[in-house]
Design an enzyme around this catalytic site. Structure first.
Site, PDB file in Angstrom:
ATOM      1  N   SER A 182       0.510 -24.874  -3.348  1.00 52.49           N
ATOM      2  CA  SER A 182       1.178 -25.961  -4.065  1.00 52.49           C
ATOM      3  C   SER A 182       2.135 -25.398  -5.096  1.00 52.49           C
ATOM      4  O   SER A 182       1.894 -24.323  -5.668  1.00 52.49           O
ATOM      5  CB  SER A 182       0.113 -26.789  -4.782  1.00 52.49           C
ATOM      6  OG  SER A 182       0.696 -27.621  -5.757  1.00 52.49           O
ATOM      7  N   TYR A 212      -7.925 -27.537 -10.260  1.00 55.93           N
ATOM      8  CA  TYR A 212      -7.305 -27.665  -8.930  1.00 55.93           C
ATOM      9  C   TYR A 212      -6.222 -26.597  -8.744  1.00 55.93           C
ATOM     10  O   TYR A 212      -6.184 -25.881  -7.745  1.00 55.93           O
ATOM     11  CB  TYR A 212      -6.699 -29.072  -8.751  1.00 55.93           C
ATOM     12  CG  TYR A 212      -5.629 -29.109  -7.690  1.00 55.93           C
ATOM     13  CD1 TYR A 212      -5.968 -29.040  -6.351  1.00 55.93           C
ATOM     14  CD2 TYR A 212      -4.274 -29.166  -8.039  1.00 55.93           C
ATOM     15  CE1 TYR A 212      -4.977 -29.020  -5.371  1.00 55.93           C
ATOM     16  CE2 TYR A 212      -3.293 -29.155  -7.081  1.00 55.93           C
ATOM     17  CZ  TYR A 212      -3.645 -29.086  -5.743  1.00 55.93           C
ATOM     18  OH  TYR A 212      -2.665 -29.048  -4.798  1.00 55.93           O
ATOM     19  N   LYS A 237      -5.749 -22.939  -6.180  1.00 60.47           N
ATOM     20  CA  LYS A 237      -4.606 -22.517  -5.341  1.00 60.47           C
ATOM     21  C   LYS A 237      -4.156 -21.108  -5.746  1.00 60.47           C
ATOM     22  O   LYS A 237      -3.902 -20.257  -4.892  1.00 60.47           O
ATOM     23  CB  LYS A 237      -3.450 -23.516  -5.464  1.00 60.47           C
ATOM     24  CG  LYS A 237      -3.759 -24.905  -4.928  1.00 60.47           C
ATOM     25  CD  LYS A 237      -4.070 -24.906  -3.437  1.00 60.47           C
ATOM     26  CE  LYS A 237      -4.355 -26.296  -2.905  1.00 60.47           C
ATOM     27  NZ  LYS A 237      -4.822 -26.293  -1.502  1.00 60.47           N
ATOM     28  N   ARG A 239      11.009 -34.547  -9.870  1.00 60.05           N
ATOM     29  CA  ARG A 239      10.182 -33.831  -8.915  1.00 60.05           C
ATOM     30  C   ARG A 239      10.965 -33.664  -7.619  1.00 60.05           C
ATOM     31  O   ARG A 239      11.886 -34.442  -7.321  1.00 60.05           O
ATOM     32  CB  ARG A 239       8.901 -34.613  -8.594  1.00 60.05           C
ATOM     33  CG  ARG A 239       7.933 -34.738  -9.762  1.00 60.05           C
ATOM     34  CD  ARG A 239       7.276 -33.420 -10.119  1.00 60.05           C
ATOM     35  NE  ARG A 239       6.330 -33.563 -11.209  1.00 60.05           N
ATOM     36  CZ  ARG A 239       6.638 -33.513 -12.503  1.00 60.05           C
ATOM     37  NH1 ARG A 239       7.896 -33.310 -12.882  1.00 60.05           N
ATOM     38  NH2 ARG A 239       5.714 -33.646 -13.426  1.00 60.05           N
TER      39      ARG A 239
END
Ligand code: UFG
Length: 338
Positions: free
Chosen positions: A124, A147, A151, A229
């Site tokens: 990610s 989280y 990754k 984004r």
């Protein structure tokens, strides 16, 4: 190739399964349906016209994972399965580390025991931490929540494993913000509970499941004050996986890292207005305070994937909204329970 897709019933996994079958691959799914519904598989079989074998168990179960690799011939693994909610990960750190790292350990162990040498891993853009955009693959990595750390850690673990076993070929794909749905409108994102992410929340407002969008802050240093984004159509993202898998059969690099993004930032209000165009009416929203942990902008430098994979995102924000709305309006409450 015979490709094992972990999390194949999930949002990105399901779209990738369709493209894998279309490209002539044989697909096996492993998914414990912790965050998806088994009825996804019926939709996938209808779309692909193929029977898709599904192994319904938790990859944290190393014995079952080993049995799967003993009983099936597998050439490559695409590993999507994982917990992915930032806020939840802060509440349940042990569950996140245990699930995301544990499933990866049992998968990679089984791969090595059975001589499966190709792995595509779902990472990610969150691993870029507070680096400034555009984000480039060789920037430092860090995280701001459990989280994100899973990754960062899994990326490092895979690099270490690749040193110990030089036969491995690993692709680390750093996703930006996947949205949209398959053009058929029969598969799409089906978040359980209140959506954390922007586009599914807007889609649920449009379909009447939520009253209005809460815009988390309009005082960021961007043109309209809302964060930027890099939204990428899930079909473009899925195509990136096929390109990466193809590349793994040709490369001498043990581990390759590629951003999968468009290279363009879109603001929250721009996304809302694009969705309003797709729906054909205005949607209610209210500006509220910032969400903890949000950054002003995050967008990819996608040049490495463009050059090395011969891949580029092709779909626009309007395409993303039209496709997401087709899925949401045809499936207002998501996938059926059975
Ligand atoms: N937003 C709202 N209202 C909402 C939901 C989101 O205003 O109801 C805003 C957010 O504040 C943010 C933007 O919409 O500015 C996008 O938010 P998302 O939650 O859709 O996406 P993020 O970029 O925050 O998170 C995504 C992934 C995470 C990943 C992160 C960083 O969902 O898994 O990118 O890569 F960690």
């Amino acid at each position: 190739m015979r490709v094992l897709v972990s999390g194949g019933a999930g949002f990105i996994g399901s779209h990738t399964v369709v493209q894998l079958v279309a490209a002539g691959h044989d697909v096996l799914i492993v998914d414990h349906f912790g965050n998806s519904k088994p009825s996804v598989v019926n939709r996938l079989e209808a779309l692909t016209g193929t029977h898709l074998p599904v192994h319904a168990f938790d990859l944290g179960d190393a014995d079952k994972t080993e049995q799967l690799f003993s009983s099936e011939q597998i050439d490559a693994v695409i590993h999507f399965a994982g917990f992915k909610a930032v806020g939840e990960s802060v509440e349940k750190p042990l569950e996140y580390y245990e699930n995301n790292l544990g499933s990866t350990f049992s998968l990679v162990r089984a791969m090595r025991r059975h001589g499966v040498d190709k792995l595509v891993f779902s990472s990610s853009a969150t691993v870029y931490g507070h680096n400034p955009s555009p984000l480039v693959e060789d920037m430092s990595t860090s995280a701001t929540n459990p989280y994100g750390w899973t990754k960062v850690m899994i990326e490092q673990i895979l690099r270490d494993v690749a040193v110990a076993d030089p036969s491995l070929r690993i692709a680390i794909l750093r996703y930006f913000n996947p949205v949209g749905a398959h053009a058929s409108g029969t598969i799409g994102e089906d978040p359980q509970g209140i959506p954390n992410n922007l586009m599914p929340f807007i889609a649920q407002v449009a379909v009447g499941r939520r009253e209005k969008l809460m815009v988390f802050g309009d005082d960021y240093p961007t043109a309209d004050g809302t964060p930027l984004r890099d939204y990428i159509h899930v079909e473009d993202l899925a195509a990136g996986h096929l390109a990466a898998l193809r590349k793994l059969t040709q490369t001498d690099e043990a581990v390759s890292t590629w951003n999968l993004g468009t290279g363009h930032g879109t603001s929250v209000l721009e996304v809302l207005h694009a969705f309003e165009r797709a729906v054909g009416r205005e949607l209610p929203y209210e500006v509220v305070g910032r969400r903890a942990g949000d950054i002003a902008q995050s967008f990819a430098d996608p040049h490495r994937a463009n050059a090395e994979l011969g891949w580029a995102a092709t779909r626009s924000m309007d395409d993303m909204c039209v496709d997401q709305w087709r899925w949401q309006s045809a499936n207002p409450t998501g996938y059926p329970d059975a």
